[in-house]
Design a protein around this motif. Structure first.
Motif, PDB file in Angstrom:
ATOM      1  N   THR A 143       0.140   3.926 -10.700  1.00  0.00           N
ATOM      2  CA  THR A 143       0.435   4.021  -9.265  1.00  0.00           C
ATOM      3  C   THR A 143       0.503   5.486  -8.810  1.00  0.00           C
ATOM      4  OG1 THR A 143       2.748   3.660  -9.863  1.00  0.00           O
ATOM      5  CG2 THR A 143       1.582   1.799  -8.915  1.00  0.00           C
ATOM      6  N   LYS A 144       1.000   6.338  -9.691  1.00  0.00           N
ATOM      7  CA  LYS A 144       1.066   7.774  -9.349  1.00  0.00           C
ATOM      8  C   LYS A 144      -0.360   8.334  -9.189  1.00  0.00           C
ATOM      9  CE  LYS A 144       3.742  11.804 -10.265  1.00  0.00           C
ATOM     10  NZ  LYS A 144       3.539  12.964 -11.042  1.00  0.00           N
ATOM     11  N   GLN A 145      -1.202   7.904 -10.127  1.00  0.00           N
ATOM     12  CA  GLN A 145      -2.600   8.346 -10.098  1.00  0.00           C
ATOM     13  C   GLN A 145      -3.279   7.898  -8.794  1.00  0.00           C
ATOM     14  OE1 GLN A 145      -4.346   7.226 -13.865  1.00  0.00           O
ATOM     15  NE2 GLN A 145      -6.397   7.493 -13.005  1.00  0.00           N
ATOM     16  N   VAL A 146      -3.035   6.659  -8.417  1.00  0.00           N
ATOM     17  CA  VAL A 146      -3.635   6.140  -7.174  1.00  0.00           C
ATOM     18  C   VAL A 146      -3.106   6.931  -5.987  1.00  0.00           C
ATOM     19  CG1 VAL A 146      -3.789   4.125  -5.621  1.00  0.00           C
ATOM     20  CG2 VAL A 146      -3.977   3.817  -8.090  1.00  0.00           C
ATOM     21  N   ASP A 147      -1.803   7.180  -5.991  1.00  0.00           N
ATOM     22  CA  ASP A 147      -1.202   7.919  -4.867  1.00  0.00           C
ATOM     23  C   ASP A 147      -1.840   9.305  -4.726  1.00  0.00           C
ATOM     24  OD1 ASP A 147       0.791   8.287  -2.793  1.00  0.00           O
ATOM     25  OD2 ASP A 147       1.654   9.765  -4.166  1.00  0.00           O
ATOM     26  N   GLU A 148      -2.123   9.934  -5.873  1.00  0.00           N
ATOM     27  CA  GLU A 148      -2.729  11.278  -5.826  1.00  0.00           C
ATOM     28  C   GLU A 148      -4.186  11.228  -5.345  1.00  0.00           C
ATOM     29  OE1 GLU A 148       0.125  13.219  -9.262  1.00  0.00           O
ATOM     30  OE2 GLU A 148      -1.926  12.646  -9.776  1.00  0.00           O
ATOM     31  N   GLU A 149      -4.841  10.105  -5.629  1.00  0.00           N
ATOM     32  CA  GLU A 149      -6.249   9.964  -5.210  1.00  0.00           C
ATOM     33  C   GLU A 149      -6.394   9.700  -3.719  1.00  0.00           C
ATOM     34  OE1 GLU A 149      -9.004   7.234  -7.224  1.00  0.00           O
ATOM     35  OE2 GLU A 149      -7.772   7.540  -9.007  1.00  0.00           O
ATOM     36  N   LEU A 150      -5.369   9.114  -3.109  1.00  0.00           N
ATOM     37  CA  LEU A 150      -5.472   8.706  -1.708  1.00  0.00           C
ATOM     38  C   LEU A 150      -5.626   9.914  -0.768  1.00  0.00           C
ATOM     39  CD1 LEU A 150      -2.684   5.959  -1.488  1.00  0.00           C
ATOM     40  CD2 LEU A 150      -5.141   5.580  -1.455  1.00  0.00           C
ATOM     41  N   TYR A 151      -6.415   9.710   0.303  1.00  0.00           N
ATOM     42  CA  TYR A 151      -6.576  10.754   1.306  1.00  0.00           C
ATOM     43  C   TYR A 151      -5.414  10.687   2.288  1.00  0.00           C
ATOM     44  CZ  TYR A 151     -11.370  11.314  -0.286  1.00  0.00           C
ATOM     45  OH  TYR A 151     -12.478  11.560  -1.045  1.00  0.00           O
ATOM     46  N   SER A 152      -5.000  11.870   2.780  1.00  0.00           N
ATOM     47  CA  SER A 152      -3.940  11.885   3.789  1.00  0.00           C
ATOM     48  C   SER A 152      -4.573  11.672   5.164  1.00  0.00           C
ATOM     49  CB  SER A 152      -3.189  13.213   3.741  1.00  0.00           C
ATOM     50  OG  SER A 152      -2.488  13.374   4.939  1.00  0.00           O
ATOM     51  N   VAL A 153      -4.179  10.597   5.805  1.00  0.00           N
ATOM     52  CA  VAL A 153      -4.736  10.288   7.131  1.00  0.00           C
ATOM     53  C   VAL A 153      -4.308  11.369   8.132  1.00  0.00           C
ATOM     54  CG1 VAL A 153      -4.771   8.571   8.990  1.00  0.00           C
ATOM     55  CG2 VAL A 153      -4.732   7.811   6.619  1.00  0.00           C
ATOM     56  N   THR A 154      -3.067  11.816   8.016  1.00  0.00           N
ATOM     57  CA  THR A 154      -2.559  12.856   8.923  1.00  0.00           C
ATOM     58  C   THR A 154      -3.348  14.152   8.751  1.00  0.00           C
ATOM     59  OG1 THR A 154      -0.424  11.872   8.456  1.00  0.00           O
ATOM     60  CG2 THR A 154      -0.395  13.893   9.724  1.00  0.00           C
ATOM     61  N   MET A 155      -3.624  14.457   7.479  1.00  0.00           N
ATOM     62  CA  MET A 155      -4.389  15.691   7.196  1.00  0.00           C
ATOM     63  C   MET A 155      -5.787  15.597   7.814  1.00  0.00           C
ATOM     64  SD  MET A 155      -4.763  18.561   5.426  1.00  0.00           S
ATOM     65  CE  MET A 155      -4.287  18.899   3.758  1.00  0.00           C
TER      66      MET A 155
ATOM     67  N   ILE B 201     -10.016   2.882  -2.532  1.00  0.00           N
ATOM     68  CA  ILE B 201      -9.219   3.315  -3.695  1.00  0.00           C
ATOM     69  C   ILE B 201      -8.162   2.256  -4.039  1.00  0.00           C
ATOM     70  CG2 ILE B 201      -7.573   5.057  -4.513  1.00  0.00           C
ATOM     71  CD1 ILE B 201      -9.136   7.070  -2.636  1.00  0.00           C
ATOM     72  N   SER B 202      -7.467   1.750  -3.015  1.00  0.00           N
ATOM     73  CA  SER B 202      -6.428   0.733  -3.244  1.00  0.00           C
ATOM     74  C   SER B 202      -7.031  -0.532  -3.839  1.00  0.00           C
ATOM     75  CB  SER B 202      -5.740   0.351  -1.939  1.00  0.00           C
ATOM     76  OG  SER B 202      -5.124   1.451  -1.387  1.00  0.00           O
ATOM     77  N   ASN B 203      -8.153  -0.967  -3.259  1.00  0.00           N
ATOM     78  CA  ASN B 203      -8.787  -2.191  -3.751  1.00  0.00           C
ATOM     79  C   ASN B 203      -9.247  -2.047  -5.192  1.00  0.00           C
ATOM     80  OD1 ASN B 203      -8.319  -3.606  -1.465  1.00  0.00           O
ATOM     81  ND2 ASN B 203     -10.349  -3.350  -0.603  1.00  0.00           N
ATOM     82  N   LYS B 204      -9.737  -0.860  -5.525  1.00  0.00           N
ATOM     83  CA  LYS B 204     -10.188  -0.615  -6.902  1.00  0.00           C
ATOM     84  C   LYS B 204      -8.994  -0.745  -7.854  1.00  0.00           C
ATOM     85  CE  LYS B 204     -12.369   2.968  -9.557  1.00  0.00           C
ATOM     86  NZ  LYS B 204     -12.562   4.410  -9.568  1.00  0.00           N
ATOM     87  N   ALA B 205      -7.874  -0.166  -7.434  1.00  0.00           N
ATOM     88  CA  ALA B 205      -6.667  -0.230  -8.271  1.00  0.00           C
ATOM     89  C   ALA B 205      -6.166  -1.669  -8.385  1.00  0.00           C
ATOM     90  CB  ALA B 205      -5.582   0.651  -7.675  1.00  0.00           C
ATOM     91  N   LEU B 206      -6.177  -2.400  -7.264  1.00  0.00           N
ATOM     92  CA  LEU B 206      -5.723  -3.795  -7.293  1.00  0.00           C
ATOM     93  C   LEU B 206      -6.655  -4.645  -8.157  1.00  0.00           C
ATOM     94  CD1 LEU B 206      -4.715  -4.324  -3.551  1.00  0.00           C
ATOM     95  CD2 LEU B 206      -3.175  -4.329  -5.509  1.00  0.00           C
ATOM     96  N   HIS B 207      -7.944  -4.352  -8.079  1.00  0.00           N
ATOM     97  CA  HIS B 207      -8.924  -5.068  -8.902  1.00  0.00           C
ATOM     98  C   HIS B 207      -8.632  -4.836 -10.381  1.00  0.00           C
ATOM     99  CE1 HIS B 207     -12.922  -5.974 -10.640  1.00  0.00           C
ATOM    100  NE2 HIS B 207     -12.886  -6.913  -9.720  1.00  0.00           N
ATOM    101  N   TYR B 208      -8.313  -3.583 -10.706  1.00  0.00           N
ATOM    102  CA  TYR B 208      -7.975  -3.269 -12.096  1.00  0.00           C
ATOM    103  C   TYR B 208      -6.724  -4.038 -12.510  1.00  0.00           C
ATOM    104  CZ  TYR B 208      -6.065  -0.784 -16.087  1.00  0.00           C
ATOM    105  OH  TYR B 208      -5.522  -0.503 -17.316  1.00  0.00           O
TER     106      TYR B 208
ATOM    107  N   ASP C 112       0.812  -1.209   0.000  1.00  0.00           N
ATOM    108  CA  ASP C 112       0.000   0.000   0.000  1.00  0.00           C
ATOM    109  C   ASP C 112       0.855   1.272   0.000  1.00  0.00           C
ATOM    110  OD1 ASP C 112      -2.641   0.282  -0.396  1.00  0.00           O
ATOM    111  OD2 ASP C 112      -3.168   0.662   1.684  1.00  0.00           O
ATOM    112  N   GLU C 113       2.046   1.167  -0.567  1.00  0.00           N
ATOM    113  CA  GLU C 113       2.908   2.347  -0.640  1.00  0.00           C
ATOM    114  C   GLU C 113       3.009   2.740  -2.117  1.00  0.00           C
ATOM    115  OE1 GLU C 113       6.420   2.513   1.853  1.00  0.00           O
ATOM    116  OE2 GLU C 113       5.810   0.636   2.771  1.00  0.00           O
ATOM    117  N   TRP C 114       1.959   3.414  -2.560  1.00  0.00           N
ATOM    118  CA  TRP C 114       1.798   3.675  -3.988  1.00  0.00           C
ATOM    119  C   TRP C 114       2.820   4.683  -4.512  1.00  0.00           C
ATOM    120  CZ3 TRP C 114      -1.621   0.742  -6.775  1.00  0.00           C
ATOM    121  CH2 TRP C 114      -2.469  -0.064  -6.025  1.00  0.00           C
ATOM    122  N   GLU C 115       3.211   5.617  -3.691  1.00  0.00           N
ATOM    123  CA  GLU C 115       4.186   6.618  -4.152  1.00  0.00           C
ATOM    124  C   GLU C 115       5.545   5.957  -4.433  1.00  0.00           C
ATOM    125  OE1 GLU C 115       4.984   9.763  -1.430  1.00  0.00           O
ATOM    126  OE2 GLU C 115       5.980  11.001  -2.949  1.00  0.00           O
TER     127      GLU C 115
END
Lengths: 288, 276
Positions: B169-181, B259-266, B147-150
């Motif tokens: 993978t870059k696209q997925v990384d950009e889609e991910l929400y920042s948990v810290t934020m 988001i990750s699961n969708k990408a993995l499914h693809y 789960d380290e897409w970047e």
């Protein structure tokens, strides 16, 4: 020239054909060897399938027994019992099969099945492992709620070095250290937290007593001071903690009892596993 | 005489190199594998290994057993047999393949640290200097499953043939929400983290509860009932405030999982390149 050709032919025929090219992998003998290998490699399902391919070979009375053992070890207990019960009376493993049926019933947690089989069949047909069978029969009482036999009768089949441990299992079963959930609930209803202390959760009990008490006091104090909104909030909080504490005490007693039962059964099973359910080592594999 | 000897020699030669029972047995195991009958493929390969004394089939048979176990998601067994294949490798390529297969199984079963460690050791081995791209490629996949897409995107960008994966993978990384934020926003304004993840109703509820308990606490202070304020703030306000933080964190994690699961499914169903 002739000699050279003969030498060449000899070299080619020996070097290029290191193995018999028409090796029969599926001869009964080779299937048996392979099945034995799989059995010792703990690949029991494949081993059972291979043994079944050659089952019926005349003069081999261990196949059915080994098939049953394979099923038992892959936890296919119904097929295991079916095969153990079909081991011929003339087989060298007949007595072992009847003992294995008792063990398999144990593994299935079918304790009534253990007793039924022991009383109706085992005692009449097994001549070699009567004591082991009796041990398993007695053990079955430690897993059910049926009345226990007298202590002295219960201990008869066990060796002296086992009797200490078996006695402690017996006493535990006779008088388990349960906590009454009703009593825990009533205690917490009268004095918040006391039910938890009774169950053994002392820290939780003290916290519950303090929190409920403080909220109740604050509710009273706020009503006296005419701060009705805060008074009702504290009343609700006190009621919530009070109700939660009574319910929590009942639940804690129930959890305690389940935990006690679980640990007891685990200890019993571990003990039986350590003694391999009183079945012998058959020596089919070196490491067994 | 001479010609008959030549014919005899020729026949013998053909016969000697012809298919023997062991070849046929291996072919049978392979056919069963191709038919996706993995259980029987393993049985027949094990049978071959058991009777073959020459050791000629060791690598191929162990490899076939391992692949079959892998197909059946028996990853530990697969690794055991890939290791045996590695031990019996006859050349550098077979050795590299067996090691790569072990790494791929580790990626699949998400033992990422082990996969990365094995990739490091493969990279450090000078014999496999020409496999640099391959090693980088699998490192990218290891990061995907961790789960380290970047990081995955950075690895794939180094390989020419993996540009599609780098973009994805870059696209997925950009889609991910920042948990810290999400957590930081909720620290500052209760409910804001939920708003950030698109959970507006939950955000409003969170804000409402915190405002209510905050008001009651302040009111108690104004009324000079400090102990009341302490109890309300500690047992009620603080609970809702902490719940708000946890809530924001959970929402961000849940959304990221989707988001990750969708990408993995693809990747599993649509991506045609090499996969673990």
């Amino acid at each position: 020239m002739k000699a050279l050709i003969i030498i060449l032919l000899l070299v080619v025929s020996t070097a290029v054909k290191p193995q018999d090219k028409t090796f029969n992998f599926n001869s009964p003998q080779n299937i048996r060897k392979f099945a034995d290998f799989l059995f010792c490699d703990k690949d029991y399902l494949r081993s059972a399938i291979e043994y079944q391919r050659i089952h019926g070979t005349p003069g081999d009375d261990t196949l059915r027994f080994k098939i049953a053992l394979c099923f038992s070890r892959i936890k296919n207990y119904l097929d295991a019992i079916d095969n153990f019960s079909k081991v011929n009376q003339t087989s060298a493993y007949y007595n072992e099969s009847t003992l294995e049926i008792l063990k398999t019933n144990f593994l299935m947690d079918n304790y009534y099945g253990v007793r039924k089989y022991y009383l109706n069949e085992f005692v009449n047909i097994n001549t070699k492992y009567r004591n082991e069978g009796k041990k398993l029969f007695n053990f079955s009482y430690l897993f059910t709620e049926d009345p226990l036999p007298e202590m002295n009768d219960f201990l008869i089949p066990f060796d002296e070095n086992e009797q200490g441990q078996i006695s402690s299992f017996y006493n535990w079963k006779k008088d388990p250290p349960y906590k009454s959930s009703l009593l825990a609930g009533i205690m917490s209803a009268v004095i918040p937290g006391s039910g938890k202390i009774y169950v053994g959760e002392v820290g939780d009990g003290i916290v519950a007593f303090l929190v409920t008490g403080v909220f109740a006091f604050l509710a009273y104090d706020n009503f006296q001071a005419n701060h009705t909104t805060r008074a009702w909030i504290f009343t609700a909080a006190a009621a919530l903690f009070y109700g939660g504490n009574v319910y929590g005490s009942v639940a804690a007693a129930q959890v305690h009892n389940v935990k006690i039962d679980f640990e007891y059964e685990e200890n019993l099973k571990r003990y039986l596993e350590k003694h391999n359910y009183y079945t012998p080592n058959y020596g089919f594999c070196d490491e067994e | 005489m001479k010609s008959s000897l030549i014919i005899l020699f020729f026949l013998l030669f053909i016969d000697a190199f012809g298919q023997n029972s062991f070849d046929e047995q291996f072919r049978l195991a392979e056919e069963l594998y191709q038919q996706e009958n993995f259980f029987d493929a393993i049985t027949e390969a094990k049978r071959l290994l058991f009777f073959d004394e020459s050791g000629n089939y060791n690598y191929d048979a162990y490899n076939l057993i391992a692949q079959s176990y892998k197909q059946g998601a028996k990853f530990s067994d697969a690794i055991r047999y890939f290791t045996l294949a590695e031990i019996n490798a006859r050349n550098k390529d077979e050795l590299c393949k067996a090691r790569t297969d072990i790494i791929r199984v580790n990626i699949l079963r998400r033992t990422t640290n082990r996969a990365l460690k094995l990739l490091d050791s493969l990279q450090a081995d000078k014999r496999f200097a020409d496999k640099k791209d391959e090693i980088t490629y699998w490192r990218g996949w290891a990061y995907i499953f961790a789960d380290e897409w970047e990081k995955a995107s950075l690895e794939f960008a180094k390989v020419d043939s993996a540009k599609e994966l780098a973009v994805l993978t870059k696209q997925v990384d950009e889609e991910l929400y920042s948990v810290t934020m999400a957590k930081t926003l909720s620290y500052i304004i209760p409910g804001a983290g939920q708003f950030y993840t698109g959970e507006y109703l939950s955000g409003l509820l969170s804000l409402g509860w915190n405002v209510l308990w905050g008001y009651i606490t302040i009111k108690a202070i104004v009324d000079e009932r400090i102990f009341d304020a302490v109890m309300v703030s500690n047992f009620l306000w603080l609970r809702f405030y902490r719940g708000n933080l946890q809530n924001a964190e959970n929402f961000a994690k849940e959304k990221n999982l989707v988001i990750s699961n969708k990408a993995l499914h693809y990747l599993q169903n649509e991506f045609s390149g090499l996969k673990p």
